[in-house]
Design a protein around this motif. Structure first.
Motif, mmCIF file in Angstrom:
data_model
loop_
_atom_site.group_PDB
_atom_site.id
_atom_site.type_symbol
_atom_site.label_atom_id
_atom_site.label_comp_id
_atom_site.label_asym_id
_atom_site.label_seq_id
_atom_site.Cartn_x
_atom_site.Cartn_y
_atom_site.Cartn_z
ATOM 1 N N ALA A 1 77.194 70.329 47.775
ATOM 2 C CA ALA A 1 76.627 70.142 47.987
ATOM 3 C C ALA A 1 76.163 68.362 47.615
ATOM 4 N N TRP A 2 74.736 68.100 48.057
ATOM 5 C CA TRP A 2 74.294 67.109 48.081
ATOM 6 C C TRP A 2 73.793 65.995 47.060
ATOM 7 N N ARG A 3 74.023 65.674 46.505
ATOM 8 C CA ARG A 3 73.026 64.697 45.418
ATOM 9 C C ARG A 3 72.309 63.613 44.768
ATOM 10 N N MET A 4 71.293 63.987 44.405
ATOM 11 C CA MET A 4 70.598 61.857 44.834
ATOM 12 C C MET A 4 70.849 61.753 43.563
ATOM 13 N N ARG A 5 70.812 59.777 43.687
ATOM 14 C CA ARG A 5 71.800 59.008 43.144
ATOM 15 C C ARG A 5 70.201 58.266 42.141
ATOM 16 N N VAL A 6 70.185 58.733 41.052
ATOM 17 C CA VAL A 6 69.276 57.923 40.019
ATOM 18 C C VAL A 6 69.585 57.387 39.673
ATOM 19 N N PRO A 7 68.389 56.479 39.075
ATOM 20 C CA PRO A 7 68.288 55.235 38.364
ATOM 21 C C PRO A 7 68.603 55.491 37.002
ATOM 22 N N HIS A 8 68.873 54.150 36.120
ATOM 23 C CA HIS A 8 69.295 54.113 35.186
ATOM 24 C C HIS A 8 67.784 53.356 34.250
ATOM 25 N N ARG A 9 66.615 54.064 34.485
ATOM 26 C CA ARG A 9 65.211 53.826 33.997
ATOM 27 C C ARG A 9 63.905 54.697 34.086
ATOM 28 N N SER A 10 62.746 54.514 33.669
ATOM 29 C CA SER A 10 62.194 55.198 33.377
ATOM 30 C C SER A 10 61.587 55.759 34.737
ATOM 31 N N VAL A 11 61.036 56.605 34.822
ATOM 32 C CA VAL A 11 60.051 56.986 35.968
ATOM 33 C C VAL A 11 58.844 57.746 35.194
ATOM 34 N N GLY A 12 57.611 56.928 35.490
ATOM 35 C CA GLY A 12 56.127 57.586 34.794
ATOM 36 C C GLY A 12 55.363 57.089 35.610
ATOM 37 N N PHE A 13 54.517 58.298 35.303
ATOM 38 C CA PHE A 13 52.918 58.909 35.609
ATOM 39 C C PHE A 13 51.956 59.504 34.185
ATOM 40 N N CYS A 14 50.678 59.321 35.136
ATOM 41 C CA CYS A 14 49.899 59.725 34.244
ATOM 42 C C CYS A 14 49.203 60.769 34.758
#
Length: 311
Positions: free
Chosen positions: A153-166
């Motif tokens: 498979a292929w995986r997304m390399r995710v960051p060590h940070r918060s992702v947010g939205f309103c």
């Protein structure tokens, strides 16, 4: 670091450069519409139309083994009977493989994805802990495939940070992708593209500015925002509607029964969906035609009255 926070005006429109609101409804043809999916259709339609926008329709038929033959046509028939008329042509994910291939290649070239040789059993065995949606990937193949192993498979390399939205309706939501989700799959071992990639590509290429859907997809939104960022796509606004539940607290699904256009009339179904969404639709419209009830919804829908989802 927190990014992806979006603001809205009093009509629940993104305060971006978009000149027109473009909403959408994206059912999966794994069966006929049930009341929960009708609520999403009505809510997304009314929020788009009350802002003078477009309402698009997409069939999320990417997962072929789960698609029920004839279900897509049945969904279209039901929407037409309820006068939930969409703008433009229906988009079918099953016909857009080349678009997903191109997006995956862009992510590969930019170093955002990596090949993974791990089986589901291996992921379960090595997971440091479980997140909201299952075991967190341990990063086994993040820095290269183990010797003698081939990519599954292929995986997304995710960051060590918060992702947010309103959220347009319920307020701020944030998630640390690394600790709560982990590196997630974009192309599965069977070759199929994951929902997270397909929905981002489709929304961006269709010009969608307003994503209205059920609260069960709330936790997917930070992943999709991150994908939008990595692919250089503009961010839509997101609004998550409350789920229709059974008396024993289970989410209503197709197995609990589908929308029936019986002698009670489709207008009653639209009326009930609007009432579920907190709208003060007049009692005298209970037996009106679907078109009349939807016309009221498109004119008077009030997002502040929709029951808030726990973010």
């Amino acid at each position: 670091m927190l990014f992806g926070i979006m603001s809205l005006d009093k009509n629940f429109r993104c305060t971006t450069d978009a000149s027109q609101v473009v909403g959408r409804f994206a059912p999966s043809p794994t069966g006929a519409l049930h009341f929960g999916s009708l609520v999403t259709a009505v809510g997304s339609y009314c929020l788009a139309k009350s802002a003078g926008g477009l309402w698009l329709l997409r069939m999320e038929d990417l997962d072929g083994p789960r698609v029920v033959p004839g279900a897509a046509d049945e969904i279209l028939h039901t929407l037409e009977a309820l006068t939930l008329h969409w703008d433009g042509e229906v988009l079918y994910q099953s016909r857009r493989t080349a678009c997903y291939e191109a997006a995956l290649e862009r992510l590969r070239e930019d170093g955002h994805i990596f090949p993974c040789a791990c089986s589901r059993k291996e992921v379960l065995a090595s997971a440091p802990h479980r997140g909201e949606e299952g075991p967190i990937y341990a990063g086994t193949c993040r820095n290269g495939l183990p010797v003698g192993r081939e990519a599954r498979a292929w995986r997304m390399r995710v960051p060590h940070r918060s992702v947010g939205f309103c959220d347009c309706l319920s307020g701020e939501y944030r998630q640390c992708l690394a600790s709560e989700v982990g590196d997630f799959v974009l192309r599965r071992a069977d070759g199929l593209f994951a929902y997270q990639l397909a929905v981002v590509v489709d929304d961006a290429e269709s010009g969608v500015t307003q994503v209205v859907r059920g609260a069960d997809l709330l936790s997917s939104t930070p992943r999709q925002i991150y994908l939008h960022q990595c692919l250089g796509y503009p961010l839509p606004c997101y609004a998550h509607l409350p789920l229709v539940m059974t008396p024993d607290g289970e989410k209503v699904s197709k197995r609990h029964g589908t929308v029936s256009l019986d002698s009670s009339g489709g207008g009653r179904l639209i009326w009930k969906a609007l009432r579920f969404l907190g709208q003060a639709v007049p009692a005298e419209l209970l037996n009106a035609s679907p078109a009349e009830v939807l016309s009221w919804g498109a004119k008077y829908f009030d997002g502040t009255k929709v029951p808030k989802v726990q973010c």
